[in-house]
Design a protein around this motif. Structure first.
Motif, PDB file in Angstrom:
ATOM      1  N   MET A   1       0.964  -1.494   0.187  1.00  0.00           N
ATOM      2  CA  MET A   1      -0.010   0.228  -0.200  1.00  0.00           C
ATOM      3  C   MET A   1       1.078   0.994   0.401  1.00  0.00           C
ATOM      4  O   MET A   1       2.247   1.201   0.428  1.00  0.00           O
ATOM      5  CB  MET A   1      -0.952  -0.210   0.654  1.00  0.00           C
ATOM      6  CG  MET A   1      -2.070   1.592   1.349  1.00  0.00           C
ATOM      7  SD  MET A   1      -3.361   0.670   3.135  1.00  0.00           S
ATOM      8  CE  MET A   1      -3.275   2.449   2.914  1.00  0.00           C
ATOM      9  N   THR A   2       0.786   1.976  -0.645  1.00  0.00           N
ATOM     10  CA  THR A   2       1.385   3.239  -0.590  1.00  0.00           C
ATOM     11  C   THR A   2       0.515   4.283   0.034  1.00  0.00           C
ATOM     12  O   THR A   2      -0.508   4.644   0.511  1.00  0.00           O
ATOM     13  CB  THR A   2       1.685   4.100  -2.179  1.00  0.00           C
ATOM     14  OG1 THR A   2       0.090   4.325  -2.915  1.00  0.00           O
ATOM     15  CG2 THR A   2       1.660   2.852  -2.953  1.00  0.00           C
ATOM     16  N   ILE A   3       1.483   5.512   0.909  1.00  0.00           N
ATOM     17  CA  ILE A   3       0.875   6.011   2.358  1.00  0.00           C
ATOM     18  C   ILE A   3       0.759   7.225   1.268  1.00  0.00           C
ATOM     19  O   ILE A   3       2.148   7.566   0.501  1.00  0.00           O
ATOM     20  CB  ILE A   3       2.316   5.845   3.403  1.00  0.00           C
ATOM     21  CG1 ILE A   3       2.396   4.615   4.111  1.00  0.00           C
ATOM     22  CG2 ILE A   3       1.226   7.217   4.459  1.00  0.00           C
ATOM     23  CD1 ILE A   3       1.094   4.299   4.574  1.00  0.00           C
ATOM     24  N   GLY A   4      -0.446   7.875   0.890  1.00  0.00           N
ATOM     25  CA  GLY A   4      -0.068   9.645   1.009  1.00  0.00           C
ATOM     26  C   GLY A   4       0.201  10.222   1.444  1.00  0.00           C
ATOM     27  O   GLY A   4       0.759  10.606   2.423  1.00  0.00           O
ATOM     28  N   PRO A   5       0.717  11.118   0.078  1.00  0.00           N
ATOM     29  CA  PRO A   5       1.611  12.732   1.595  1.00  0.00           C
ATOM     30  C   PRO A   5       1.140  13.475   1.953  1.00  0.00           C
ATOM     31  O   PRO A   5      -0.355  13.032   2.728  1.00  0.00           O
ATOM     32  CB  PRO A   5       1.809  13.678  -0.125  1.00  0.00           C
ATOM     33  CG  PRO A   5       0.830  13.184  -1.152  1.00  0.00           C
ATOM     34  CD  PRO A   5       0.002  12.192  -0.700  1.00  0.00           C
ATOM     35  N   SER A   6       1.346  14.265   3.520  1.00  0.00           N
ATOM     36  CA  SER A   6       0.661  14.443   3.825  1.00  0.00           C
ATOM     37  C   SER A   6       0.434  16.083   4.088  1.00  0.00           C
ATOM     38  O   SER A   6       2.010  16.310   3.344  1.00  0.00           O
ATOM     39  CB  SER A   6       1.291  14.862   5.644  1.00  0.00           C
ATOM     40  OG  SER A   6       2.937  15.308   5.538  1.00  0.00           O
ATOM     41  N   THR A   7       0.133  16.994   3.964  1.00  0.00           N
ATOM     42  CA  THR A   7      -0.833  17.720   3.061  1.00  0.00           C
ATOM     43  C   THR A   7      -0.055  18.985   4.254  1.00  0.00           C
ATOM     44  O   THR A   7      -1.098  19.269   5.160  1.00  0.00           O
ATOM     45  CB  THR A   7      -2.461  17.583   2.263  1.00  0.00           C
ATOM     46  OG1 THR A   7      -2.469  16.386   2.362  1.00  0.00           O
ATOM     47  CG2 THR A   7      -2.790  19.142   2.085  1.00  0.00           C
ATOM     48  N   ARG A   8       0.367  20.450   3.508  1.00  0.00           N
ATOM     49  CA  ARG A   8       1.024  21.409   3.978  1.00  0.00           C
ATOM     50  C   ARG A   8      -0.363  21.895   3.701  1.00  0.00           C
ATOM     51  O   ARG A   8      -0.234  22.128   2.899  1.00  0.00           O
ATOM     52  CB  ARG A   8       2.174  21.094   4.028  1.00  0.00           C
ATOM     53  CG  ARG A   8       3.494  20.691   4.978  1.00  0.00           C
ATOM     54  CD  ARG A   8       4.508  21.590   4.730  1.00  0.00           C
ATOM     55  NE  ARG A   8       5.530  21.441   3.264  1.00  0.00           N
ATOM     56  CZ  ARG A   8       5.901  22.525   2.682  1.00  0.00           C
ATOM     57  NH1 ARG A   8       6.171  23.330   4.462  1.00  0.00           N
ATOM     58  NH2 ARG A   8       6.312  22.516   1.561  1.00  0.00           N
ATOM     59  N   VAL A   9      -0.711  23.171   4.440  1.00  0.00           N
ATOM     60  CA  VAL A   9      -0.779  24.059   4.840  1.00  0.00           C
ATOM     61  C   VAL A   9      -0.247  25.641   4.769  1.00  0.00           C
ATOM     62  O   VAL A   9      -0.245  25.772   5.861  1.00  0.00           O
ATOM     63  CB  VAL A   9      -2.815  24.884   5.151  1.00  0.00           C
ATOM     64  CG1 VAL A   9      -3.398  25.873   5.011  1.00  0.00           C
ATOM     65  CG2 VAL A   9      -3.605  23.260   4.653  1.00  0.00           C
ATOM     66  N   ILE A  10       0.428  26.460   4.025  1.00  0.00           N
ATOM     67  CA  ILE A  10       0.912  27.529   4.461  1.00  0.00           C
ATOM     68  C   ILE A  10       0.499  28.279   3.919  1.00  0.00           C
ATOM     69  O   ILE A  10       0.129  28.669   2.792  1.00  0.00           O
ATOM     70  CB  ILE A  10       2.227  27.399   3.898  1.00  0.00           C
ATOM     71  CG1 ILE A  10       2.305  26.952   2.389  1.00  0.00           C
ATOM     72  CG2 ILE A  10       3.127  26.531   4.975  1.00  0.00           C
ATOM     73  CD1 ILE A  10       4.121  26.830   1.911  1.00  0.00           C
ATOM     74  N   LYS A  11       0.486  29.509   4.464  1.00  0.00           N
ATOM     75  CA  LYS A  11      -0.561  31.271   4.434  1.00  0.00           C
ATOM     76  C   LYS A  11       0.988  31.479   3.238  1.00  0.00           C
ATOM     77  O   LYS A  11       1.863  31.546   3.094  1.00  0.00           O
ATOM     78  CB  LYS A  11      -0.433  32.711   5.022  1.00  0.00           C
ATOM     79  CG  LYS A  11      -1.015  31.979   6.600  1.00  0.00           C
ATOM     80  CD  LYS A  11      -2.264  33.071   6.350  1.00  0.00           C
ATOM     81  CE  LYS A  11      -3.505  32.469   7.458  1.00  0.00           C
ATOM     82  NZ  LYS A  11      -4.367  31.478   6.767  1.00  0.00           N
ATOM     83  N   ALA A  12      -0.040  32.392   1.784  1.00  0.00           N
ATOM     84  CA  ALA A  12       0.630  32.735   0.792  1.00  0.00           C
ATOM     85  C   ALA A  12       1.373  34.297   1.708  1.00  0.00           C
ATOM     86  O   ALA A  12       0.529  35.058   1.802  1.00  0.00           O
ATOM     87  CB  ALA A  12      -0.476  33.451   0.051  1.00  0.00           C
ATOM     88  N   ASP A  13       2.673  33.976   0.666  1.00  0.00           N
ATOM     89  CA  ASP A  13       4.006  34.722   0.544  1.00  0.00           C
ATOM     90  C   ASP A  13       5.101  34.234   0.385  1.00  0.00           C
ATOM     91  O   ASP A  13       4.953  33.544  -0.780  1.00  0.00           O
ATOM     92  CB  ASP A  13       4.173  34.832   2.285  1.00  0.00           C
ATOM     93  CG  ASP A  13       4.543  33.940   2.818  1.00  0.00           C
ATOM     94  OD1 ASP A  13       5.268  32.642   2.337  1.00  0.00           O
ATOM     95  OD2 ASP A  13       5.228  33.795   4.294  1.00  0.00           O
ATOM     96  N   SER A  14       6.013  34.887   0.186  1.00  0.00           N
ATOM     97  CA  SER A  14       7.033  35.077  -0.997  1.00  0.00           C
ATOM     98  C   SER A  14       7.537  33.367  -0.781  1.00  0.00           C
ATOM     99  O   SER A  14       7.968  32.671  -1.335  1.00  0.00           O
ATOM    100  CB  SER A  14       8.204  35.851  -1.158  1.00  0.00           C
ATOM    101  OG  SER A  14       8.634  35.803   0.777  1.00  0.00           O
ATOM    102  N   GLU A  15       7.977  32.958   0.352  1.00  0.00           N
ATOM    103  CA  GLU A  15       8.456  31.611   0.791  1.00  0.00           C
ATOM    104  C   GLU A  15       7.362  30.366   0.633  1.00  0.00           C
ATOM    105  O   GLU A  15       7.152  29.745   0.158  1.00  0.00           O
ATOM    106  CB  GLU A  15       8.168  31.646   2.498  1.00  0.00           C
ATOM    107  CG  GLU A  15       9.137  32.018   3.000  1.00  0.00           C
ATOM    108  CD  GLU A  15      10.866  31.053   2.811  1.00  0.00           C
ATOM    109  OE1 GLU A  15      10.826  29.767   3.111  1.00  0.00           O
ATOM    110  OE2 GLU A  15      11.951  31.424   2.374  1.00  0.00           O
TER     111      GLU A  15
END
Ligand code: TXA
Ligand code: MG
Length: 332
Positions: A1-15
């Motif tokens: 079984m493949t493990i899906g990615p863990s989803t990161r949420v980041i605020k929109a900025d230049s980073e």
């Protein structure tokens, strides 16, 4: 079984913009705001990334996707503009307008991104975060609405997370999307035709064109995706000229073979063989499907024998497309 990615949420900025561009370049899936709705982006030229995108949405069929670019110069690399398209793009881009155009020559996007069609849907979004990501990435990004198949389009990062947590790599949170409905889609393959009403009102388009717009509404195809109603006019599906023989467990010397998996049928040596995925990987198979069908179609064989493809994951969409390609041509 493949493990899906863990989803990161980041605020929109230049980073976040730099992280999104890096993730796209690595073949990842990035949700980002546009002025209409949140899109789920993938590198349009990376067939495997595009296959992962269909998989993440859980679509039972491959619908052609919209290629997003930061400006007209980039759009010209993907598509040919006639006078009407040129006028619409000049007056209404950036903005919530998608143009369906003849594909340009040369390397445009992966075959899977256009579902094998010779036309391509292109849009220059009018949202600072979307444009910064597209500029930083420097290549076209395909982006359907960032929702699970059958759900409504997301207008906030929270909507995206609720639908796609664990299935995509990154969500860039730029707040609520201002327009809230999808882009208007106009086909400029012949006379301009309205395929989907959306963020740009019909009247605005008619004003730019100086003429009224014909309609050929996209037809719901069982989930939130739509397919053009008038296939004769719009060539909604790539159809090979050769006859397809599905679920083939044998092959004859007059046939070409579209194989899947490590075990190919015993018997005669076919005219030509292409294997969608020798290791039986459905993501890889989806990425190869349309270009292999095309290649076998021009191999000069009497027909194309297609080995069975398992019906789970992307196999459902692959089988949907193979079934359509095998169906007798309707007279249109
Ligand atoms: O506002 C929008 O357009 C959003 C944001 C993310 O940009 N995107 C979006 O994509 O709505 P999607 O995949 O949900 O809808 C794209 C529509 C589909 O109905 C598809 O059939 C149609 O565009 N389409 C794409 N390429 C086409 C083509 N070559 N010919 C006809 N229709 C096409
Ligand atoms: Mg959608």
């Amino acid at each position: 079984m493949t493990i899906g990615p863990s989803t990161r949420v980041i605020k929109a900025d230049s980073e976040a913009v730099a992280a999104a561009a890096r993730c796209l370049a690595a073949g990842g899936l990035v949700a980002f705001p546009t002025e209409t709705v949140y899109g789920l982006g993938a590198d349009a030229q990376d067939g495997i990334a595009v296959a992962r995108l269909y998989d993440a949405k859980g679509r039972p069929a491959f619908n052609p996707l919209i290629a997003h670019v930061p400006d007209m110069a980039a759009a010209r690399g993907l598509a040919r503009f006639d006078a009407a398209a040129e006028r619409l793009a000049t007056m209404l881009w950036p903005g919530p307008l998608t143009l369906v155009l003849p594909k340009a020559e040369g390397r445009t996007v992966a075959d899977l991104a256009t579902a094998g069609l010779d036309s391509i849907a292109v849009r220059v979004p009018d949202h600072p975060v979307a444009r910064e990501i597209l500029t930083a990435f420097g290549r076209p990004v395909v982006a359907p609405s960032a929702n699970r198949s059958g759900h409504v389009s997301p207008t906030t990062a929270q909507h995206v997370l609720a639908d796609l947590r664990g299935r995509i790599d990154l969500i860039v949170d730029g707040g609520a999307t201002p327009v809230g409905v999808e882009s208007t889609i106009v086909s400029c393959l012949a006379e301009p035709v309205l395929l989907r009403p959306g963020g740009v009102p019909r009247a605005a388009i008619e004003r730019v064109l100086g003429q009224s717009l014909d309609d050929a509404p996209l037809q719901p195809d069982g989930d939130e995706g739509e397919a053009p109603l008038a296939p004769g006019q719009l060539a909604s599906h790539y159809a090979p000229r050769s006859a397809l023989r599905l679920d083939a467990t044998t092959v004859s010397a007059s046939e070409a073979l579209l194989a899947f998996g490590p075990q190919t049928p015993a018997g005669s040596e076919p005219v030509r063989t292409l294997n969608l995925s020798t290791r039986g990987d459905l993501i890889e198979a989806a990425a190869n499907l349309f270009s292999y069908l095309r290649a076998l179609d021009s191999a000069g064989a009497a027909s194309i024998a297609v080995m069975p493809v398992p019906h789970h994951g992307l196999g459902e969409a692959i089988n949907d497309r193979l079934r359509r390609a095998a169906a007798p041509r309707s007279v249109t």
